[in-house]
Design a protein around this motif. Sequence first.
Motif, short mmCIF file in Angstrom:
data_model
loop_
_atom_site.label_atom_id
_atom_site.label_comp_id
_atom_site.label_asym_id
_atom_site.label_seq_id
_atom_site.Cartn_x
_atom_site.Cartn_y
_atom_site.Cartn_z
N LEU A 86 -13.20 30.16 65.30
CA LEU A 86 -14.15 30.60 64.28
C LEU A 86 -14.52 32.06 64.49
CD1 LEU A 86 -15.23 28.90 62.03
CD2 LEU A 86 -17.26 28.43 63.36
N ALA A 87 -14.63 32.44 65.77
CA ALA A 87 -14.98 33.82 66.08
C ALA A 87 -13.89 34.77 65.60
CB ALA A 87 -15.20 33.99 67.58
N TYR A 88 -12.63 34.38 65.80
CA TYR A 88 -11.53 35.23 65.28
C TYR A 88 -11.68 35.42 63.78
CZ TYR A 88 -8.96 34.31 69.62
OH TYR A 88 -8.58 34.23 70.91
N ALA A 89 -11.90 34.27 63.10
CA ALA A 89 -11.97 34.33 61.64
C ALA A 89 -13.10 35.24 61.21
CB ALA A 89 -12.17 32.92 61.08
N VAL A 90 -14.26 35.07 61.83
CA VAL A 90 -15.43 35.85 61.41
C VAL A 90 -15.21 37.33 61.73
CG1 VAL A 90 -17.88 36.24 61.85
CG2 VAL A 90 -17.02 33.93 61.59
N ASN A 91 -14.64 37.60 62.91
CA ASN A 91 -14.39 39.00 63.26
C ASN A 91 -13.45 39.66 62.26
OD1 ASN A 91 -16.03 38.88 65.44
ND2 ASN A 91 -14.40 38.66 66.95
#
Lengths: 112, 888
Positions: free
Chosen positions: A35-40
Amino acid sequence: MEIILSIAIGVMTFCGVWLILRPRTYQVIVGLSLLAYAVNLFIFSVGGVKTNVPPVLVDGTATASLADPVPQALVLTAIVIGFATTALFLVVLLASRGLTGSDHVDGRSDPS
Amino acid sequence: MFALLIAGIGLLVVIYARYYMSEEDSVPRFFSFLLAFMGAMMGIVLSGNVILLSIFWELTSIFSFLLISYWHNSSAARDGARMALTVTGIGGFCLLVGLLLLGNIVGSYDLDKILEAGDVIRAHSLYVPALVFVLLGALTKSAQFPFHFWLPNAMAAPTPVSAYLHSATMVKAGVFLLARMSPALSGSYEWFILVGAAGMITLLLGAYFAMFQQDLKGLLAYSTISHLGLITTLLSLGSPLATVAAIFHMLNHATFKASLFMAAGIIDHETGTRDMRKLSGLFRFMPITGTLAMVASAAMAGVPLLNGFLSKEMFFAEAVETHADSFLDRILPYVATLAGAFSVAYSLRFIHTVFFGPKPVGLPKEKPHEPPHWMLFPIELLVVACLVVGVIPAIAVGPILQAAAMGVLGPDTPEYSLSIWHGFNLPLVMSIVALVAGALIYILLRNYLAQCKDGAPVFRRFRGQRIFERILVEVSWRWARLAERRIGTRKLQPQLRWVVFTGFVAGLLPLWLSGFEPRPFVFSGVDKAFAAIWLIGICLALGTAFLAKYHRLAALVMLGGVGLIVCVTFVWLSAPDLAITQLLVEIITTVLILLGLRWLPKRNEINDAPITVRARLRRFRDLALAVFCGVGMTFISYAVMTMPVPDAIATYFLENAYSQGGGRNVVNVILVDFRGFDTFGEIAVLGVVALTVYALLRRFRPADDTMAMPEQQRAQNRFDEERPDRSAGDTARDYMLIPSVIMQWLFPVIIMFAVYLFLRGHDMPGGGFSAGLTLSLAFLLQYLAGGTRWAEDRIRILPLRWMGAGLLTAALTGIGAWAFGYPFLTSHFQYVELPLVGKMPAATALLFDLGVFSLVVGSTVLIMVALAHQSIRINRLRAIDAAKTKET
């Protein structure tokens, strides 16, 4: 370019959301990372998707043709903080596993 | 005038309390609370901004809570304090809402501006809500009906507190506010109805209840309520003369009531009881106190030649004049006279029962006597003030009252005359009627009152306190429990599901409402290599999701793959800084999770129970939610990316990075200069996380099934044991020999690289974050290469010192700007020539970046080392366990 990036963001969000809704702590930690990858990537893409532009100030280049630095600065800090939260969550996971003997997010798998 | 009142009576109370408090009580605590309260009260009357006023208002509530509960061993004090806090706290909140509304209407939070804009406010559609909220605040504070019940319960406080808070100051804050706000709010029909009804009911009921109290302080408390009702009623009339009368009465009431409270305190102090059924004939023991109390209560009853008489006369005069033709107006004179009669009755009762009659029997303390002189002094002073004001009003208080009235009313202050004799007119008749009727009431009820229970007949059963407690239990216990049972859960999954769902809906709604249309996808012009990379990336992400349950290692490897592809994407899209950081973080996270995986055993697919229908349904629901979120994100990000980028703040940073921050790498300049304070907060967070991890792992005890040696190590040791020429542990040490030699050699190279990244950070991709991560990787590799023991024999890393030094450097750099008269974290820069290195920027931001660097190194290493150390600690745990089994 944009279409690929947005599909990638979508797929990673999908995987991340699915994983954080799972009952095992390890799944949640992996899901948070995805999720962090996506948000970043999403935050990064707000500045516009630009290839082959100078990332630093070069004399004689108009500022409009540079990469947007603001989302980059935001994402850079987000990456580091993401690392910190992953580390913290990992340790909490381990401590909970040590205390309860289970890797269920609630510390026990029975639905009572 | 109010400031004078607060400070003056405050001083007298402090003198009095010096003698009142017994030796066991903690005097410093008492006086600090009292003085803090005094300060807050001063704040209320002196503040010129309504928000500030509201803050001081809350402060008085809090300090009055602390003061009432001063004797915190008594449950009555605790209950009374809690009730006072709840009621006045809710009132304070309402007041804040009301004041915000007013500020919104006027467009300014300046008290002066609000007071000037009275006509605008009254014409505004939000006038009634604002009025109601402000009134709620004022009426709760001043214990007006229907919120009067907290004041008698607050009498559990030490008497100096009652004398100060509940006669002179705190309860006056409410009426003060009403008076202060009256230019802005009063004059409307709503104002008159609300304030007038509350004031009149309070006036009458308070006086009625006061007659039937058996507790001395209870009587005074209800009488206070009644007098506050009188002031409120006066304010409700809205005429300038009535306002002057109200202010005058506030002053008078403060003087005589404070002295009466103090007298009650002396009686309590000397006899040990405040029950009027037990007290009698005290005049022969304490004549001075008796005389003083008599004068003060005569003032309370409104006997001529005392100050109470004057303001009461003014009240009667105002009551007679009809201001608006309504029911309330017509009954006002009768209500006023009746309440006057009641107040005469309870004043008489106070004096007669306590000081006259036969000698008291069965007092807790034998032989009551006069208190020390300084304890009486405040009362003497106040009573003299009553007399002086009563006899020569114009000279004694004329100027002060004039100033106060001008303060409230401004230039509209009417002409008024302060004198004892206004001729034989209607108010005088009313006074006489009240005096005579009050005496009659007392004579008639005397015998009944001597024995009756506490509380007024008829109303005894309707106790505000009871209702209040019922509501409290209902709301804070039953409803809360019900809500918790209905919608609460202790399981994480439903919570997360709701969070995600709410987030999804919150994201969807505005798009839906504003008519968002997804943009058509354009597939042309796609870079094939980029597409191929992400095809792999998507497969890896899906694989991660699929395998995370049973094949943790495989999932981790795939996760790392996704991370690398994200990293490549950053490079591709002209963000090398992000790519570097992402790459380094990716490595560290992977190592970290690998270290953690040591303590998570393999999961066995076969052991799991068969999947039930419910579980299947749940999974399907989660899947649907995940699909919705994923699709939604795709659409939104596509829309965002294909929209033209608005000319936002980016240009500013790009244009000023070099001229103001002295750096060409704008991302780094933003981090360490423009938004340095954010970065400072962020590294603090990183440090906190590292410390938390460290603290959690100090007491970490792994689960039992992971206590044994890992499978691989067991196999290696078996291999060693089978050969005579090898000793146990040889294989484990040697099988990574070649990589570890390379890693050891690379150590200085990586350090050099870290320094390079750091130094060039201001102008080229790099900077404190990536340099710090690189350096910690260098350390980490040494741990990997030689093992924890080997590494720690050779290098001593003190991560906590690194962290501390980093945070201090960053903070000191920021503070350094103060020395030159600039705000926190203002940076200065110039270029310097270094030998060999050449020209390089030397901004103070570089120092700040050094702090970031140091803290990142410290935190990362601390987290890693703490986790790595578990493998050593486990040997100790194993030894302890072995010793335990041996004992049993």
